[in-house]
Design an enzyme around this catalytic site. Sequence first.
Site, mmCIF file in Angstrom:
data_model
loop_
_atom_site.group_PDB
_atom_site.id
_atom_site.type_symbol
_atom_site.label_atom_id
_atom_site.label_comp_id
_atom_site.label_asym_id
_atom_site.label_seq_id
_atom_site.Cartn_x
_atom_site.Cartn_y
_atom_site.Cartn_z
ATOM 1 N N GLU A 304 0.825 -1.216 0.000
ATOM 2 C CA GLU A 304 0.000 0.000 0.000
ATOM 3 C C GLU A 304 0.862 1.270 0.000
ATOM 4 O O GLU A 304 0.648 2.179 -0.803
ATOM 5 C CB GLU A 304 -0.909 -0.024 1.232
ATOM 6 C CG GLU A 304 -1.861 1.150 1.337
ATOM 7 C CD GLU A 304 -2.965 1.101 0.295
ATOM 8 O OE1 GLU A 304 -3.812 0.226 0.390
ATOM 9 O OE2 GLU A 304 -2.949 1.932 -0.631
ATOM 10 N N ASP A 308 0.765 3.850 -3.207
ATOM 11 C CA ASP A 308 0.291 5.224 -3.038
ATOM 12 C C ASP A 308 1.362 6.220 -3.475
ATOM 13 O O ASP A 308 1.091 7.153 -4.223
ATOM 14 C CB ASP A 308 -0.072 5.489 -1.566
ATOM 15 C CG ASP A 308 -1.276 4.677 -1.104
ATOM 16 O OD1 ASP A 308 -1.926 4.051 -1.965
ATOM 17 O OD2 ASP A 308 -1.560 4.671 0.104
ATOM 18 N N SER A 502 -7.004 1.219 -4.268
ATOM 19 C CA SER A 502 -5.819 1.841 -3.674
ATOM 20 C C SER A 502 -4.891 2.393 -4.741
ATOM 21 O O SER A 502 -4.050 3.236 -4.459
ATOM 22 C CB SER A 502 -5.042 0.821 -2.857
ATOM 23 O OG SER A 502 -5.780 0.421 -1.748
ATOM 24 N N ASP A 546 -16.958 9.511 -19.262
ATOM 25 C CA ASP A 546 -18.056 8.708 -18.709
ATOM 26 C C ASP A 546 -17.773 7.224 -18.970
ATOM 27 O O ASP A 546 -17.476 6.842 -20.099
ATOM 28 C CB ASP A 546 -19.360 9.139 -19.398
ATOM 29 C CG ASP A 546 -20.586 8.585 -18.699
ATOM 30 O OD1 ASP A 546 -20.430 7.967 -17.630
ATOM 31 O OD2 ASP A 546 -21.695 8.791 -19.231
#
Length: 587
Positions: A304, A308, A502, A546
């Site tokens: 993680e 990040d 994440s 979209d």
Amino acid sequence: MFFHPLSALSVLASGILNCLATTPREPRWDDVRTKHAWGAVPEHWETLGHPAAGTTIDLHIALQPRRKNAVVDALYEVSFPRSPKYGAHLSREQLADIIAPHPHTLTLVNSWLKHHGVHPSSVSRSHGGGWLTVADVSMSHANNILSASYQLYRHAKTNETVIRTISYGLPVELHSHVKTVAPTTYFSSPRMLRHTPRLSHRARTMAAPTKAASVDLGRGLSRRDDIDFITPSFLRWIYNTEGYVPAATDRNKLGIKGLIGDSPSPKDLKRFMTKYRTDGVKTATYDVVLINGGRYNPKTPSVEGNLDMQYAQAMALPTPHTYYSTGGGLGLDPYLRWANFMLGLEDNELPQTISASYGGFEESVPLDFAESTCDLYAQLGARGVSLLFSTGDDGVGKDCTDTSGNVRFRTMFPASCPWVTSVGGTMGNPEVVASLSGGGFSNIYSRPAYQDGAVPTYLENLGGQYDGLYNASGRGIPDIAAQAHRCAFVYRGQDGTVDGTSCAVPIAAGVVSLLNDYRLSTGKPPLGFLNYWLYDYGIADLGLNDITSGSNPGCNTDGFSASTGWDPVTGLGTLDFAELEKMLDGL
Ligand SMILES: *[C@@H]1O[C@H](CO)[C@@H](O)[C@H](O)[C@H]1NC(C)=O
Ligand SMILES: *[C@@H]1O[C@H](CO)[C@@H](O)[C@H](O)[C@H]1NC(C)=O
């Protein structure tokens, strides 16, 4: 009974308890009513009995501000694009003034604490006085003050231990003055809030990728099936940031919220840049701020922490980055301390954009706690911070049966807080839903007004499908999305790929950070809370891609389907930086 001149006076002034004004008295501190209680020990937690003798905790008490909706009103004024005060974010001092409790509230709470023998020297106030902290309270004392039964609990899956109580109460007189007390009934630990991004390729198998989405693909030339993994150059191309050169790197900052045990590694970051963004090999660095006993262990990085940092940097280079590592611990709460720490920062220290890849199931969060936490995020928005949270990696949910045997789709907090921007997942090119993308409707927050133009259309088209599985009056999640499938990254010196929202959050935060750079470099304030702007008429049509294909299965269903316009899988869509940049000129 004795006469208490000060509180009688402020009672009169506030009119809160005017029926008592003629007979001032010491409140009945023994008339206690439950503030929050669970019917049983929350799922996956088991009691280990009483904490060791001599154990103490700090109690954090959130107080009502003088005017209940003051923060949310202020947030609207500075974040709604057509408001005359748009962009006039509150300084630390201005915000302190807004959140300050009524003097009567303080008098009352202090006199309650005094009644329980709490010495004033052990009570401190947060900036603005919205929170009181009572330091070093023994277990028996805490049980007494809060009519609680604190115990040591262990999480069956992570083995983390916390001190919590399954119920607590407050004197009836305090219920309208105290929003919540923590730690009490919110059973949380840093590790259980992790979304645990999945390693989709073991590092070793990545040695010789055959087709990278980033390699020599002109716009529109690649097909989804051709993508083995995504890289920064693909992302910078698909989100249209390639042509932008950041120009406010002396002021603009990107913050990453980390929890204990999740450290990024500068070595891995360097290797990532060497492979995927060579202009970042030298510039990709970061500061580390330790909060609340947070730790930083770059030699034992986590998936993680690396993910990040690598993706935020890859998108926003050379914007300065700060990693905020928040500690855990027996009596500590990973949300509150972090938010209160950030709100205590001076105006020039606050990052304009924050990426937060964490969350837990909404139903595990007591309402009083959720509201107090969400209010802190609203405060960050009012100060000019764009705060992004991930929606989770289980589609509409797995293990969807609650303790009473009812099946319900599951949603994540803080993503469900209406005052953050929640980020779901996409994949491929053209982009479709990444089926892991968390999304749905909050069971604790009703739909905010800014979604009134977007969400009802989706619900109408849904017809009766999934009736009873989700809450049609709830806040729709997510707001936006970004790539969340097969994100190339480096972990402990090896190449790999990762799936998870994440990955989407630091990517989206990187794009937002560039938009904030553009704002600052053109002499304007940062964007702050994004949603009023994103949902404003026309922005999504032109500035977002979209996503209309795919769904997020879970709970033995196909989950929600993406559709034209907003949907509870990818929100309004993915960010098109260059188009949004153009629109900022008109703001
Ligand atoms: C938790 O503790 C048990 C036994 O004490 C051990 O077998 C297990 O591997 C631990 N789990 C984690 C996630 O550390
Ligand atoms: C649905 O959401 C509202 C808030 O929008 C909440 O008050 C209500 O309790 C929720 N219903 C269920 C069944 O969770």
